[in-house]
Design an enzyme around this catalytic site. Structure first.
Site, short mmCIF file in Angstrom:
data_model
loop_
_atom_site.label_atom_id
_atom_site.label_comp_id
_atom_site.label_asym_id
_atom_site.label_seq_id
_atom_site.Cartn_x
_atom_site.Cartn_y
_atom_site.Cartn_z
N ASN A 1 -11.02 -2.83 -5.23
CA ASN A 1 -10.27 -1.86 -6.05
C ASN A 1 -10.96 -1.56 -7.39
O ASN A 1 -10.63 -0.57 -8.05
CB ASN A 1 -8.83 -2.34 -6.31
CG ASN A 1 -7.93 -2.25 -5.09
OD1 ASN A 1 -7.02 -3.06 -4.90
ND2 ASN A 1 -8.15 -1.25 -4.22
N ASP B 1 0.83 -1.21 0.00
CA ASP B 1 0.00 0.00 0.00
C ASP B 1 0.87 1.26 0.00
O ASP B 1 1.97 1.26 0.54
CB ASP B 1 -0.92 -0.03 1.23
CG ASP B 1 -2.10 0.90 1.10
OD1 ASP B 1 -2.35 1.42 -0.01
OD2 ASP B 1 -2.78 1.13 2.12
C1 IPE Z 1 -5.36 -2.85 -0.15
O1 IPE Z 1 -5.05 -1.51 -0.30
C2 IPE Z 1 -5.40 -3.52 -1.50
C3 IPE Z 1 -4.11 -3.75 -2.15
C4 IPE Z 1 -2.94 -3.44 -1.66
C5 IPE Z 1 -4.19 -4.41 -3.43
P1 IPE Z 1 -6.18 -0.40 -0.46
O2 IPE Z 1 -5.46 0.89 -0.61
O3 IPE Z 1 -7.13 -0.78 -1.51
O4 IPE Z 1 -6.92 -0.49 0.96
P2 IPE Z 1 -7.76 0.60 1.75
O5 IPE Z 1 -8.79 1.14 0.81
O6 IPE Z 1 -6.81 1.66 2.18
O7 IPE Z 1 -8.32 -0.15 2.92
C1 IPE Z 2 -1.54 0.31 -3.41
O1 IPE Z 2 -1.36 1.68 -3.45
C2 IPE Z 2 -1.81 -0.27 -4.78
C3 IPE Z 2 -3.15 -0.85 -4.95
C4 IPE Z 2 -4.12 -0.84 -4.05
C5 IPE Z 2 -3.43 -1.48 -6.21
P1 IPE Z 2 -2.59 2.69 -3.39
O2 IPE Z 2 -3.01 3.03 -4.78
O3 IPE Z 2 -3.68 2.15 -2.52
O4 IPE Z 2 -1.91 3.94 -2.70
P2 IPE Z 2 -2.52 4.93 -1.63
O5 IPE Z 2 -3.07 4.10 -0.51
O6 IPE Z 2 -3.59 5.72 -2.32
O7 IPE Z 2 -1.38 5.78 -1.20
MG MG Z 3 -4.11 2.33 -0.57
#
Ligand code: IPE
Ligand code: IPE
Ligand code: MG
Length: 237
Positions: free
Chosen positions: A73, A25
């Protein structure tokens, strides 16, 4: 895992983790801090994946499970979803040869067959090409949600006539993999976000503020050291 299995695992365990999973993340925040588009953060995230997979193989880790795309997602803007799908395809196409040559077995958890046909075809080919490998297993969670996984597993167990923890475990996407030892989440968030809810029952957890694109093999080594210092009790004493 039954209590007996948990105790057996503990009795036979060294402090070495066999199965590590990571909630990758923070790509968006990494990009935002640099006034770059989110897609650049995801691109740098793929580079972090590439070096981590190499390091996991070199350190002889048995299983590395990476949360790449959740069932939730899909609610992101279409532009971001398609950028992520493009990166996934390019990563598999670019690194498949390296997996084959280095004995890495690819596995996918999640309902990936519901993804776009070109993604499914690419994954099926990569799975077939690495199926006989017996070095590090790289498990990629795609269109993965633990609640979806548990519901699918429970339905299969019910169809076979038995809903017990063992029967459900045997139908999970992770069936056949060693138990989850260590779950890492980057970016400072302290939640599971629908990842490996069943498997995490007795996993150790490490949360780090490092944003995913900045996560290095040294960060993995540090987490493994923290894990080695933990006392896993499985409810016993
Ligand atoms: C979890 O991260 C999903 C992945 C890393 C693929 P998210 O960024 O989607 O999770 P939330 O929304 O912060 O809980
Ligand atoms: C994790 O990074 C990647 C996926 C969930 C696919 P994010 O896109 O969730 O990054 P933040 O949480 O917005 O920083
Ligand atoms: Mg995230």
């Amino acid at each position: 895992m039954t209590l007996r299995q948990a105790q057996d695992t503990k009795a036979g365990s060294t402090s070495t983790a066999r199965h590590v999973a990571i909630i990758m993340d923070g790509n968006g925040r990494w990009a935002k801090a640099r006034h770059l588009p989110r897609a650049v953060g995801h691109q740098r995230g793929v580079e972090a994946v590439r070096s981590l997979v190499r390091a996991a193989r070199e350190m002889g880790l048995e299983v590395l499970t990476l949360y790449a795309f959740s069932t939730e997602n899909w609610s992101r803007p279409e532009e971001e979803v398609s950028a992520l799908m493009g990166l996934l395809k390019r990563y598999i196409m670019a690194d498949l040869k390296e997996f084959v040559e280095n004995n890495v077995r690819l596995q996918v958890i999640g309902n990936y067959r519901a993804m776009a046909p070109d993604v499914v075809a690419l994954l099926d080919d990569a799975l077939a090409q690495t199926a006989a490998n017996d070095g590090t297993t790289l498990v990629v969670a795609l269109n993965y949600g633990a609640q979806d996984e548990i519901a699918r597993a429970a339905a299969k167990a019910a169809a076979k006539g038995e809903i017990t923890p063992e029967a459900i475990s045997a139908e999970l996407d992770t069936a056949g993999l060693p138990p989850l030892d260590l779950l890492i989440r980057t970016s400072g968030e302290v939640r599971l976000s629908n990842f490996l809810l069943w498997q995490a029952a007795y996993a150790e957890m490490v949360f780090t503020d490092v944003l995913w694109p900045d996560f290095t093999p040294d960060n993995l080594r540090e987490a493994l050291e923290v894990y080695a210092g933990r006392d896993r009790r499985y409810g016993g004493r």
